[in-house]
Design a protein around this motif. Structure first.
Motif, PDB file in Angstrom:
ATOM      1  N   LEU A 157      62.435  45.293  66.982  1.00  0.00           N
ATOM      2  CA  LEU A 157      63.049  45.457  68.303  1.00  0.00           C
ATOM      3  C   LEU A 157      63.263  47.262  68.517  1.00  0.00           C
ATOM      4  O   LEU A 157      63.562  47.919  67.561  1.00  0.00           O
ATOM      5  N   ALA A 209      64.459  47.014  76.276  1.00  0.00           N
ATOM      6  CA  ALA A 209      64.330  46.540  75.041  1.00  0.00           C
ATOM      7  C   ALA A 209      62.896  45.947  74.817  1.00  0.00           C
ATOM      8  O   ALA A 209      62.730  45.216  75.556  1.00  0.00           O
ATOM      9  N   VAL A 252      60.547  43.655  72.156  1.00  0.00           N
ATOM     10  CA  VAL A 252      60.851  42.777  70.908  1.00  0.00           C
ATOM     11  C   VAL A 252      59.439  42.226  70.711  1.00  0.00           C
ATOM     12  O   VAL A 252      58.902  41.473  71.673  1.00  0.00           O
ATOM     13  N   ARG A 276      68.927  38.751  67.236  1.00  0.00           N
ATOM     14  CA  ARG A 276      69.013  40.267  67.160  1.00  0.00           C
ATOM     15  C   ARG A 276      69.772  40.748  68.201  1.00  0.00           C
ATOM     16  O   ARG A 276      69.837  40.325  69.555  1.00  0.00           O
TER      17      ARG A 276
END
Lengths: 153, 123
Positions: free
Chosen positions: A53, A64, A66, A113
């Protein structure tokens, strides 16, 4: 056969030398032994799937990013609670009819996460895209968290 | 299949481009093998698959999304992917096919006709 890989999301340091590479294979096969799978959850400690991440910040938003290769869009969950972004999901094991796994490094199962965002974001304006196995979540900052220019009168 | 790892051997010898090893799974299926490799950020155009001297090499060059802002936390690695496998002699190198879906590369490696099990009927 049920091959389980121990946690090694970053295999690069091992691969730079063939010697280490074969050592890693040996370690892998050690954890593949039935002995470990018998431990149930203890075995899972070594198999946790933790996708990479990255977090970016600009004046008015966070992004973000990922790495989630080979997922289905529907199997990815994104939630925001108390300033913490949580991304979770599941990859199901495909049917193994008459198939024999010879080497299995890909994670199967669930991942989760969480990342605490440094400032407040506007939950209603969060957007996400999933392309080339990469999930990108854009979180606009809440009005009060945006940098403000104050004029001197 | 003999999936001997020959990852990044050239990289060790000071080759300019550095690669990282993607995660892969090898499954034996009815008529051959299925190879799955995870290459997040790689599009079809960034894939380079070749067979030479019985060695299958898969290179994936990433086209990462442009992200506005400053990186405040990083776990990903920027390098491209490379992985090589030694092919089992039973595999027909000319018939290997590949597809990519959400950065999951799936290769089908069929066994050559002459090594497939055959039923012999007794007359």
């Amino acid at each position: 056969m049920n091959l389980i890989r121990y946690q090694a999301p970053d295999s690069a340091p091992w691969s730079t030398l063939d010697r280490w590479s074969s050592l890693r294979d040996e370690l892998n096969s050690f954890f593949d032994m039935p002995f470990w799978s018998g431990f149930g959850r203890a075995g899972q400690l070594f198999t946790e799937w933790s996708p990479a991440l990255d977090l970016y910040e600009s004046g008015d938003h966070f992004v973000a990013v990922v790495e989630l290769p080979g997922m289905r869009k529907e199997d990815i969950d994104i939630s925001l609670h108390d300033g913490t972004l949580t991304i979770s999901g599941e990859r199901k094991r495909e049917s193994t009819n008459g198939e024999t796994a010879q080497r299995s490094e890909r994670y199967v199962g669930t991942f989760r996460r969480s990342i605490a965002l440094p400032t407040r974001v506007d939950a209603s304006k969060v957007t996400a895209t999933y392309q080339e196995g990469i999930l990108k979540v854009t979180l606009p900052k809440a009005e009060e968290a945006k940098p403000k220019q104050i004029q001197v009168n | 299949m003999n999936t001997l790892n020959r990852e990044n051997r050239e990289a060790d010898r000071g080759q300019a481009e550095q690669f990282i090893t993607p995660q892969a799974s090898v499954t034996e299926i009815a008529d051959g093998y299925m190879l799955e490799i995870e290459m997040p950020g790689v599009k079809k155009e960034g894939l380079d698959i070749s067979v030479e001297n019985n060695e299958l090499t898969i290179i994936g060059r990433r086209s990462l999304p442009a992200v506005e802002g400053m990186l405040v936390h990083r776990e990903s690695r920027p390098e491209n992917f490379r992985r090589a496998f030694e092919l089992d002699p039973s595999i027909d190198g000319d018939k290997i096919s590949a597809k990519i879906d959400q950065a999951l590369v799936t290769l089908t490696l069929p066994k050559a006709e002459h090594v497939r099990p055959r039923k012999v009927t007794v007359s």
